[in-house]
Design a protein around this motif. Structure first.
Motif, PDB file in Angstrom:
ATOM      1  N   PHE A   1      66.623  22.778  79.767  1.00  0.00           N
ATOM      2  CA  PHE A   1      67.903  23.243  80.294  1.00  0.00           C
ATOM      3  C   PHE A   1      67.913  23.039  81.802  1.00  0.00           C
ATOM      4  CE2 PHE A   1      70.417  26.603  82.305  1.00  0.00           C
ATOM      5  CZ  PHE A   1      71.635  26.438  81.669  1.00  0.00           C
ATOM      6  N   CYS A   2      69.027  22.519  82.340  1.00  0.00           N
ATOM      7  CA  CYS A   2      69.211  22.430  83.791  1.00  0.00           C
ATOM      8  C   CYS A   2      68.069  21.670  84.474  1.00  0.00           C
ATOM      9  CB  CYS A   2      69.333  23.830  84.383  1.00  0.00           C
ATOM     10  SG  CYS A   2      69.876  23.854  86.118  1.00  0.00           S
ATOM     11  N   MET A   3      67.903  20.423  84.111  1.00  0.00           N
ATOM     12  CA  MET A   3      66.865  19.588  84.721  1.00  0.00           C
ATOM     13  C   MET A   3      67.334  19.081  86.082  1.00  0.00           C
ATOM     14  SD  MET A   3      63.977  18.172  84.631  1.00  0.00           S
ATOM     15  CE  MET A   3      63.150  16.909  85.549  1.00  0.00           C
ATOM     16  N   CYS A   4      66.515  19.287  87.111  1.00  0.00           N
ATOM     17  CA  CYS A   4      66.854  18.858  88.471  1.00  0.00           C
ATOM     18  C   CYS A   4      65.817  17.847  88.958  1.00  0.00           C
ATOM     19  CB  CYS A   4      66.897  20.051  89.421  1.00  0.00           C
ATOM     20  SG  CYS A   4      68.115  21.304  88.966  1.00  0.00           S
ATOM     21  N   PRO A   5      66.067  16.552  88.767  1.00  0.00           N
ATOM     22  CA  PRO A   5      65.106  15.541  89.225  1.00  0.00           C
ATOM     23  C   PRO A   5      64.984  15.543  90.745  1.00  0.00           C
ATOM     24  CG  PRO A   5      67.162  14.514  88.525  1.00  0.00           C
ATOM     25  CD  PRO A   5      67.266  15.954  88.154  1.00  0.00           C
ATOM     26  N   GLY A   6      63.749  15.494  91.230  1.00  0.00           N
ATOM     27  CA  GLY A   6      63.534  15.534  92.681  1.00  0.00           C
ATOM     28  C   GLY A   6      64.208  16.731  93.303  1.00  0.00           C
ATOM     29  N   GLY A   7      64.200  17.853  92.584  1.00  0.00           N
ATOM     30  CA  GLY A   7      65.012  18.986  93.016  1.00  0.00           C
ATOM     31  C   GLY A   7      64.245  20.152  93.594  1.00  0.00           C
TER      32      GLY A   7
END
Length: 212
Positions: free
Chosen positions: A1-7
């Protein structure tokens, strides 16, 4: 859920004495690490009360616990320590990407036991598809207790509150649990509104004006 690449994990707290986190990525998505939320299903039966605002009280209880665990900062624990149920004292090979202060500690007191167990099960399961996901050095930060609304505005068959022109929809009204499901619910409500006014126009004999 709610994947933030380079986040980044951000301290998104909105009430004094409570800690709530969220995730985000800049447009370049070029941060050192990625982060993703692990969601565990919570039902009204878990609230311990049938009060209309029991869900909010449940949410606040655990956000206060997270605030205390982090002493006002974002509480952080390595996954290996989380599984072994020992406080984290030093980081491993993963550097936290957190906007705001964080504190190494234990997340055990921030969540009910069944949620803790479900998170471990979920992370280990993800590792089968993404090797390394359940690394002992993986960083856990918490808590995100607002993936969906703890209160639902009741609506009828026409998707509006009975006797009003109010059409509750999406996450805040308690009918979705994410961006995509919110968009779908919004489309359903938009169609219901369009259908209602179209039918009223036909009843009033003004369909020609609408079509024209």
């Amino acid at each position: 859920f709610c994947m933030c690449p380079g986040g980044y994990v951000v301290n998104a707290s909105s009430e004094h004495g409570e800690t709530c986190v969220n995730g985000m990525s800049y447009s370049g998505r070029d941060g050192e690490n990625s982060n993703s939320a692990i969601v565990v299903n919570v039902t009204p039966e878990d609230y311990g009360s049938d009060h209309p605002l029991a869900g909010m009280k449940f949410q606040r209880r655990w956000e206060k616990a997270a605030y205390e665990a982090g002493q006002g900062a974002v509480p952080v624990q390595l996954f290996g320590d989380y599984r072994r149920d020992i406080p984290t004292e030093k980081l491993g090979g993963v550097k936290p990407q957190i906007k705001g202060k964080y504190r190494l500690t234990s997340l055990k007191c921030c969540l009910p036991e069944y949620i803790k167990d479900a998170i471990i099960e979920g992370v280990v399961s993800f590792d089968k598809r993404m090797p390394g996901y359940s690394s002992d050095d993986a960083v856990l930060s918490g808590i995100e207790a607002r993936t969906s609304s703890p209160v639902r505005m009741i609506r009828g068959d026409e998707l509006r509150c009975e006797g009003t022109c109010i059409y509750p929809c999406g996450e805040g009204a308690g009918y979705a649990g994410g961006i995509t499901s919110s968009a779908v619910d919004g489309m359903k409500v938009a169609e219901a509104i369009a259908s209602r006014f179209s039918n009223e126009a036909i009843t009033d004999g003004t369909q020609e004006n609408i079509n024209g």
